[in-house]
Design a protein around this motif. Structure first.
Motif, PDB file in Angstrom:
ATOM      1  N   PHE A  70      29.717  23.646 -11.473  1.00 45.52           N
ATOM      2  CA  PHE A  70      29.458  23.598 -12.923  1.00 45.52           C
ATOM      3  C   PHE A  70      28.487  24.725 -13.206  1.00 45.52           C
ATOM      4  CE2 PHE A  70      30.119  19.091 -11.746  1.00 45.52           C
ATOM      5  CZ  PHE A  70      31.215  18.809 -12.530  1.00 45.52           C
ATOM      6  N   VAL A 109      25.516  25.007 -10.876  1.00 44.21           N
ATOM      7  CA  VAL A 109      25.398  23.819 -10.027  1.00 44.21           C
ATOM      8  C   VAL A 109      26.660  23.644  -9.178  1.00 44.21           C
ATOM      9  CG1 VAL A 109      25.031  21.317 -10.018  1.00 44.21           C
ATOM     10  CG2 VAL A 109      24.031  22.724 -11.838  1.00 44.21           C
ATOM     11  N   ALA A 141      28.453  20.913  -7.310  1.00 44.31           N
ATOM     12  CA  ALA A 141      28.404  19.462  -7.138  1.00 44.31           C
ATOM     13  C   ALA A 141      29.112  19.033  -5.868  1.00 44.31           C
ATOM     14  CB  ALA A 141      29.034  18.781  -8.354  1.00 44.31           C
ATOM     15  N   PRO A 148      22.723   9.937  -1.514  1.00 49.73           N
ATOM     16  CA  PRO A 148      21.699   9.805  -2.562  1.00 49.73           C
ATOM     17  C   PRO A 148      22.240  10.216  -3.933  1.00 49.73           C
ATOM     18  CG  PRO A 148      21.257  11.712  -1.175  1.00 49.73           C
ATOM     19  CD  PRO A 148      22.395  10.983  -0.539  1.00 49.73           C
ATOM     20  N   ASN A 149      21.460   9.935  -4.962  1.00 51.19           N
ATOM     21  CA  ASN A 149      21.850  10.314  -6.330  1.00 51.19           C
ATOM     22  C   ASN A 149      22.104  11.812  -6.406  1.00 51.19           C
ATOM     23  OD1 ASN A 149      19.566   7.911  -7.027  1.00 51.19           O
ATOM     24  ND2 ASN A 149      21.552   7.806  -8.016  1.00 51.19           N
ATOM     25  N   GLY A 150      23.179  12.154  -7.062  1.00 49.69           N
ATOM     26  CA  GLY A 150      23.484  13.574  -7.243  1.00 49.69           C
ATOM     27  C   GLY A 150      24.145  14.215  -6.039  1.00 49.69           C
ATOM     28  N   ALA A 151      24.561  13.401  -5.061  1.00 54.26           N
ATOM     29  CA  ALA A 151      25.171  13.949  -3.845  1.00 54.26           C
ATOM     30  C   ALA A 151      26.575  14.478  -4.097  1.00 54.26           C
ATOM     31  CB  ALA A 151      25.198  12.887  -2.753  1.00 54.26           C
ATOM     32  N   GLY A 152      27.188  14.037  -5.201  1.00 55.47           N
ATOM     33  CA  GLY A 152      28.518  14.543  -5.535  1.00 55.47           C
ATOM     34  C   GLY A 152      29.639  13.542  -5.310  1.00 55.47           C
ATOM     35  N   LYS A 153      29.291  12.257  -5.166  1.00 51.01           N
ATOM     36  CA  LYS A 153      30.304  11.231  -4.903  1.00 51.01           C
ATOM     37  C   LYS A 153      31.229  11.049  -6.109  1.00 51.01           C
ATOM     38  CE  LYS A 153      27.042   8.189  -4.318  1.00 51.01           C
ATOM     39  NZ  LYS A 153      25.844   8.998  -4.631  1.00 51.01           N
ATOM     40  N   SER A 154      30.625  10.907  -7.273  1.00 54.11           N
ATOM     41  CA  SER A 154      31.449  10.695  -8.471  1.00 54.11           C
ATOM     42  C   SER A 154      32.268  11.935  -8.797  1.00 54.11           C
ATOM     43  CB  SER A 154      30.559  10.339  -9.669  1.00 54.11           C
ATOM     44  OG  SER A 154      29.896   9.123  -9.429  1.00 54.11           O
ATOM     45  N   THR A 155      31.696  13.096  -8.572  1.00 50.55           N
ATOM     46  CA  THR A 155      32.426  14.342  -8.810  1.00 50.55           C
ATOM     47  C   THR A 155      33.664  14.412  -7.913  1.00 50.55           C
ATOM     48  OG1 THR A 155      30.351  15.427  -9.382  1.00 50.55           O
ATOM     49  CG2 THR A 155      32.220  16.850  -8.864  1.00 50.55           C
ATOM     50  N   GLN A 167      32.259   4.999 -12.522  1.00 47.59           N
ATOM     51  CA  GLN A 167      30.857   4.578 -12.415  1.00 47.59           C
ATOM     52  C   GLN A 167      30.346   4.047 -13.751  1.00 47.59           C
ATOM     53  OE1 GLN A 167      28.256   7.522 -10.725  1.00 47.59           O
ATOM     54  NE2 GLN A 167      26.429   6.289 -11.047  1.00 47.59           N
ATOM     55  N   GLU A 172      30.752   2.471  -7.465  1.00 47.36           N
ATOM     56  CA  GLU A 172      29.664   1.502  -7.669  1.00 47.36           C
ATOM     57  C   GLU A 172      30.144   0.214  -8.332  1.00 47.36           C
ATOM     58  OE1 GLU A 172      25.993   3.179  -8.944  1.00 47.36           O
ATOM     59  OE2 GLU A 172      26.302   5.046  -7.849  1.00 47.36           O
ATOM     60  N   HIS A 208      25.545   2.141  -3.501  1.00 43.10           N
ATOM     61  CA  HIS A 208      24.182   2.397  -3.046  1.00 43.10           C
ATOM     62  C   HIS A 208      23.617   1.184  -2.305  1.00 43.10           C
ATOM     63  CE1 HIS A 208      23.453   6.289  -4.805  1.00 43.10           C
ATOM     64  NE2 HIS A 208      23.964   5.891  -5.952  1.00 43.10           N
TER      65      HIS A 208
HETATM   66  N1  ATP Z   1      29.873  17.764 -16.006  1.00 42.29           N
HETATM   67  C1  ATP Z   1      28.830  18.233 -15.272  1.00 42.29           C
HETATM   68  N2  ATP Z   1      28.209  19.354 -15.647  1.00 42.29           N
HETATM   69  C2  ATP Z   1      27.175  19.832 -14.915  1.00 42.29           C
HETATM   70  N3  ATP Z   1      26.697  19.245 -13.816  1.00 42.29           N
HETATM   71  C3  ATP Z   1      27.275  18.116 -13.390  1.00 42.29           C
HETATM   72  C4  ATP Z   1      28.383  17.538 -14.111  1.00 42.29           C
HETATM   73  N4  ATP Z   1      28.774  16.412 -13.474  1.00 42.29           N
HETATM   74  C5  ATP Z   1      27.956  16.284 -12.403  1.00 42.29           C
HETATM   75  N5  ATP Z   1      27.073  17.296 -12.363  1.00 42.29           N
HETATM   76  C6  ATP Z   1      26.050  17.508 -11.327  1.00 42.29           C
HETATM   77  O1  ATP Z   1      26.692  17.460 -10.075  1.00 42.29           O
HETATM   78  C7  ATP Z   1      25.891  16.806  -9.137  1.00 42.29           C
HETATM   79  C8  ATP Z   1      26.657  15.661  -8.515  1.00 42.29           C
HETATM   80  O2  ATP Z   1      26.819  14.638  -9.468  1.00 42.29           O
HETATM   81  P1  ATP Z   1      27.599  13.277  -9.159  1.00 42.29           P
HETATM   82  O3  ATP Z   1      27.636  12.496 -10.409  1.00 42.29           O
HETATM   83  O4  ATP Z   1      28.892  13.594  -8.531  1.00 42.29           O
HETATM   84  O5  ATP Z   1      26.646  12.587  -8.095  1.00 42.29           O
HETATM   85  P2  ATP Z   1      26.754  11.117  -7.478  1.00 42.29           P
HETATM   86  O6  ATP Z   1      26.745  11.289  -6.021  1.00 42.29           O
HETATM   87  O7  ATP Z   1      27.853  10.377  -8.063  1.00 42.29           O
HETATM   88  O8  ATP Z   1      25.359  10.504  -7.929  1.00 42.29           O
HETATM   89  P3  ATP Z   1      24.988   8.992  -8.331  1.00 42.29           P
HETATM   90  O9  ATP Z   1      24.816   8.253  -7.072  1.00 42.29           O
HETATM   91  O10 ATP Z   1      23.709   9.121  -9.076  1.00 42.29           O
HETATM   92  O11 ATP Z   1      26.098   8.472  -9.166  1.00 42.29           O
HETATM   93  C9  ATP Z   1      24.625  16.381  -9.854  1.00 42.29           C
HETATM   94  O12 ATP Z   1      23.614  17.355  -9.606  1.00 42.29           O
HETATM   95  C10 ATP Z   1      25.017  16.391 -11.289  1.00 42.29           C
HETATM   96  O13 ATP Z   1      23.923  16.690 -12.109  1.00 42.29           O
END
Ligand code: ATP
Ligand code: MG
Lengths: 242, 347
Positions: free
Chosen positions: A18, A21, A23, A42-49, A90, A166, A197
């Protein structure tokens, strides 16, 4: 169909950027038919992405996704759903203004006769213990119940692969235990990837665990090995070495 | 579920009673007036359906209403028989909506721009038709007449029998029967799988997509159905006055139909019908007092409703009635109340 040589799901070099960033970076991932996999990090690891790329909500910057050997990279979400991938997101996505029954019914109805649809809908309601509240409006339910409704919409579409982002969030301990049971039961016939988590929950269901950190796969192994791993502990305590 | 069926049957029954009772209880002027109110109610249903159920905010339903009206006029003059003209007055707006809708929904135009585009298309049509004065602008034998409009349009005849023209009383029957038919048709669609998916997409497009529905297709279908209904309305409007002019494409038409829906109740079918009749009646009443400007009436009604009854008439009345019955039954448990509120979201 389920020849052991072709994995159910394969991600090759998946990368999602992004702007500045990153992800997800160079994620390589394999899932067999009817496998249960837990995904932590951890949070922000990129799982949801990662899930969003699998379901067409995001188009990967690089890399490919194969479902039973078929390239589904960049396909539209509804097309991927028709291939047989369902997802509980999520941030809950349910039809808030509609009844529980209507939520499940619409999910079951695609490409099926009215009789089939009705049968699947009532079986799904029964399976999730939602029959008693079938006529309540989903927007008025407690958070845990809404999670189940969303899981119900995913089950009702009868996918081969179920992604749960989640699923236990916001649930009481009892609800979490029931959700774990449900996941084990679903896994008798369908493959599942669960992001969670809650480590207690992970221990209840997990065989193989994949750990994400900073957009990459850190480790992938049996649950006991992973949870005993020093790097995993460090990541979760935020002591990731720079 | 049962109460939804009961209210459906009640509405249809009341419609049929009105259909047969009115000619005996009012004079020709009153009957003609009610006919045009009912035409507006059909128009309102088209807006109420695509907006209230499909979640599509069109500021240009008048485009389809006007297209229906003009198509009928042109075709009826050329054919000398209304039968095919009526069919065309439904098909042409439908095709136009298919083209416009395909461009909007498959072109990933955002919701806000759908409002802008539909509005713009209406303005363009208004200006186009307005500029068609003179012999040069003739389709077959039918001069479009520019801002003067098209007078002496042949009105409805018995299907396939151009020599038997319907009189105003018969036109009343046709018009209100069409309204009832459109209402029944829309109820049927909403009860079917198609309608349930349309409503689900309005509720949560992401979820609908993730379970395998393509929202673009369903929105397109919704938009086309709405346009065809507006086209029927326009066709009957031309028949009512044997006349059509570019004012059908005026912004006021599009604005008016939105107000019908807001006043009657968004997300209901009965609401737009009652909203249209009520407001048209108010406007004509105010007009007969000749002291009040009709736009002023519309404005006041809109502001009053937005501030005081934002949900619209029908939802408020329905809540009051169900509340009354629950209090009488004495056992209005929380669950029951939530169920009735749920039915309201759906119906
Ligand atoms: N649409 C977007 N635009 C910019 N950055 C994004 C976008 N979506 C996710 N990110 C960034 O990508 C990284 C991974 O986000 P993601 O939501 O995949 O993490 P996660 O592992 O699911 O975290 P969590 O456990 O908090 O749900 C984060 O730094 C987030 O800020
Ligand atoms: Mg996440």
């Amino acid at each position: 169909m389920s020849t052991s040589s072709v994995p159910l799901l394969e991600a090759k070099g998946l990368t999602m950027r992004f702007g500045g960033v990153t992800a997800n970076e160079d994620v390589n991932f394999l899932l067999r038919e009817v496998e249960l996999r837990c995904l932590i990090g951890p949070n922000g690891a990129g799982k949801s992405t990662f899930f969003k790329m699998l379901t067409g909500q995001l188009t990967p910057s690089e890399g490919k996704v194969f479902f039973r050997g078929q390239d589904i990279t960049g396909a539209k979400s509804h097309e991927i759903a028709r291939h047989g991938i369902g997802i509980k997101t999520q941030i809950p996505n349910v039809f808030n203004g509609l009844s529980v029954h209507e939520n499940i019914f619409v999910a079951a109805a695609r490409n099926k006769s009215m009789q089939q649809t009705k049968r699947i809908a009532s079986a799904t309601l029964e399976r999730l213990g939602l029959t008693g509240i079938a006529h309540r409006i989903v927007g008025q339910l407690a958070h845990g119940q809404r999670q189940w409704v969303e899981i119900g919409t995913v089950l009702a579409q009868e996918p081969e692969l179920i992604l749960l982002d989640e699923p236990a969030a916001g649930m009481t301990h009892e609800e979490i235990v029931r959700t774990a049971e449900l996941i084990r039961e679903i896994n008798k016939t369908q493959a599942i990837i669960v992001v969670e988590h809650d480590m207690q929950f992970i221990r209840m269901i997990a065989k193989t665990v994949t750990v994400f950190n900073q957009g990459r796969i850190l480790i992938e192994d049996d649950v006991d090995v992973v949870l005993a791993d020093q790097r995993v502990r460090d990541v979760y305590l935020g002591k990731q070495a720079a | 579920m049962k109460s939804a069926l009961a209210s459906f049957i009640t509405v249809v029954a009341l419609g049929i009673v009105l259909m047969f009772a009115l000619p005996h209880t009012t004079d020709m002027f009153g009957l003609m007036q009610m006919t045009v109110f009912v035409v507006m109610a059909i128009f309102a249903l088209s807006q109420g359906f695509i907006w209230g159920y499909g979640g599509i905010m069109s500021f240009g339903q008048a485009a389809f209403f006007g297209l229906g009206g003009y198509t009928y006029a042109v075709a009826a003059i050329n054919f000398g028989d209304s039968t095919g003209a009526v069919a065309l007055a439904i098909i042409v707006p439908g095709l136009f909506a298919a083209l416009l809708g395909y461009f909007m929904f498959y072109g990933r135009i955002s919701d806000a721009y759908i409002g802008v585009i539909t509005l713009t298309v209406t303005v363009i049509l208004f200006n186009l038709i307005n500029a068609t004065s003179g012999d040069w602008y003739t389709i077959g034998n039918a001069p479009l007449g520019g801002f003067n409009g098209m007078p002496s349009v042949p009105t409805l005849n018995m299907p396939g029998d151009p020599s038997t023209i319907l009189d105003p009383e018969q036109l009343w029957y046709v018009t209100i029967a069409t309204l009832i038919l459109v209402y029944v048709l829309l109820r049927g669609i909403l009860a079917s799988r198609l309608g349930r998916v349309i409503v689900a997409i309005r509720e949560n497009e992401t979820r609908a997509t993730l379970i395998g529905y393509d929202p673009r297709l369903y929105k397109l279908i919704t938009f086309i159905i709405g346009a065809m209904i507006a086209g029927i309305g326009g066709c009957l409007y031309t028949n009512w006055g044997a006349f059509i002019s570019p004012t059908v494409f005026a912004l006021a038409m599009s604005a008016q139909v939105i107000i019908y829906v807001l006043v009657g109740g968004l997300g209901t079918l009965l609401g737009p019908i009652l909203g249209a009749v009520l407001i048209q009646w108010l406007i004509s009443f105010a007009g007969s007092q000749s002291a009040v400007d009709s736009n002023l009436v519309l404005g006041v009604v809109l502001v009053a409703f937005v501030l005081l009854v934002p949900q619209g008439l029908v939802p408020v009345v329905r809540d009051t009635i169900t509340g009354f019955w629950q209090r009488r039954a004495g056992t209005g448990s929380e669950e029951q109340k939530q169920t009735t509120r749920g039915a309201e979201v759906r119906s």
